[in-house]
Design an enzyme around this catalytic site. Structure first.
Site, PDB file in Angstrom:
ATOM      1  CD  GLU A   7       5.237  -1.435  -1.753  1.00  0.00           C
ATOM      2  OE1 GLU A   7       4.219  -1.881  -1.202  1.00  0.00           O
ATOM      3  OE2 GLU A   7       6.228  -1.023  -1.119  1.00  0.00           O
ATOM      4  CD  GLU A  64       2.254  -7.446   1.954  1.00  0.00           C
ATOM      5  OE1 GLU A  64       3.127  -8.328   1.840  1.00  0.00           O
ATOM      6  OE2 GLU A  64       2.431  -6.381   2.584  1.00  0.00           O
TER       7      GLU A  64
HETATM    8  O1  KIV Z   1       1.669  -0.947   4.648  1.00  0.00           O
HETATM    9  C1  KIV Z   1       1.522  -0.028   3.829  1.00  0.00           C
HETATM   10  O2  KIV Z   1       1.585   1.163   4.148  1.00  0.00           O
HETATM   11  C2  KIV Z   1       1.288  -0.399   2.443  1.00  0.00           C
HETATM   12  C3  KIV Z   1       1.380   0.676   1.409  1.00  0.00           C
HETATM   13  C4  KIV Z   1       2.789   1.038   1.184  1.00  0.00           C
HETATM   14  C5  KIV Z   1       0.676   0.308   0.167  1.00  0.00           C
HETATM   15  O3  KIV Z   1       1.061  -1.540   2.167  1.00  0.00           O
END
Ligand code: KIV
Length: 302
Positions: free
Chosen positions: A206, A139
């Protein structure tokens, strides 16, 4: 014996559970590039265990993300922050045993890539070397450029993740839609371009406005995968527990429930309880008999 029936909102095609066709190929990062070029939507779902990975893979989904969302939907934490490398590798191994064709992406947990670049590269490598993943996801935007470059230089494909980045939930002030102002939207676009330049093969977008996600997707050469970002992305991902309706507590506004498995489970558990209490389970078909001769010998010996 009591039985239960599953009534999905969308009928499940028999082909979805059939064995994989022999011509099917292992999906790679090239699949993402080719599908983007051809304007064909990319499909991605999360999985955290062997059985789900098997079913997702058999349904022909392009990619499986072993998301750190497992911290919330499998382990019951309020956020993804407590999830460790050990948790992730454990679940990734199970998924890798179940999925043969999908591109497998392991989510780097909080603090596995933020402390130093060498530690991030080493942790990213563990997803491939010890857990059967094909790529990793992490991220963040411009602050991750150095780390993305180093992981990509080590030969590991990296997926970026912008917008609502759950590992920063406290900094963001909650799980809320991001980049709603012109300034924040411009910053997100700049971050997306920087991550592409750093070598990311794809980006998750997201919880951002639809028109921004569409605009970013059009400006990038790499594929965007949306969740709560509208239909203009190059592909879509959902948390499988949300899609299956495994919880009755909470479903994000952007998730569509294709089944109501929480209800199915509740009915199945109640039916089992009833059968045991009424001595309807186990039946003769679930039990084994000793031969009469062995039984007589036992009684004679006692
Ligand atoms: O952790 C996860 O499942 C994610 C998705 C929602 C993209 O990062």
């Amino acid at each position: 014996m009591s039985t239960i029936s599953i009534s999905p909102t969308t009928p499940v095609a028999p082909a979805a559970t059939a064995a994989a066709p022999p011509t099917r190929r292992k999906q790679t990062v090239r699949t993402f590039h080719l599908k983007k070029q051809q304007g064909e939507p990319i499909t991605m779902l999360t999985a955290y265990d062997y059985a789900t990975a098997l079913a997702v893979d058999r349904a022909g989904i392009d990619s499986i993300l072993v998301g750190d969302s497992l911290g919330m939907v499998v382990l019951g934490y309020d956020t993804t922050l407590p999830v460790t490398m050990a948790d992730m590798l454990h679940h990734c191994r199970a998924v890798a045993r179940g999925a043969q064709y999908a591109l497998l992406i392991g989510d780097m947990p909080f603090m596995s890539y933020q402390v130093s670049v060498p530690e991030a590269v080493r942790n990213a490598g563990r997803f491939l070397q010890e857990a059967g993943m094909d790529a990793v996801k992490l991220e963040g935007g411009r602050e991750r450029v150095e780390v993305v470059k180093a992981i990509v230089d080590a030969g590991i494909p990296v997926m970026g993740h912008l917008g609502l980045t759950p590992q920063s939930v406290h900094q963001l002030g909650g799980f809320r839609t991001q980049a709603r102002t012109a300034t924040a939207a411009q910053r997100l676009l700049e971050d997306a371009l920087l991550l592409q330049e750093a070598g990311c093969f794809s980006l998750v977008l997201e919880a951002i406005p639809e028109q921004l996600a569409r605009f970013v997707s059009q400006r990038l050469d790499i594929a965007t995968i949306g969740i709560g970002a509208g239909v203009g992305c190059d592909g879509q991902v959902l948390v499988t527990h949300d899609l299956l309706g495994l919880f009755d507590r909470f479903t994000p506004k952007f998730a569509r429930q294709y089944a109501h498995l929480h209800q199915v489970m509740a009915e199945a558990f109640a039916a089992y309880k009833e059968d045991v209490q009424q001595r309807r389970f186990p039946g003769p078909e679930h039990s084994t008999e000793m031969s009469a001769a062995e039984w007589q010998t036992l009684l004679a010996n006692l």
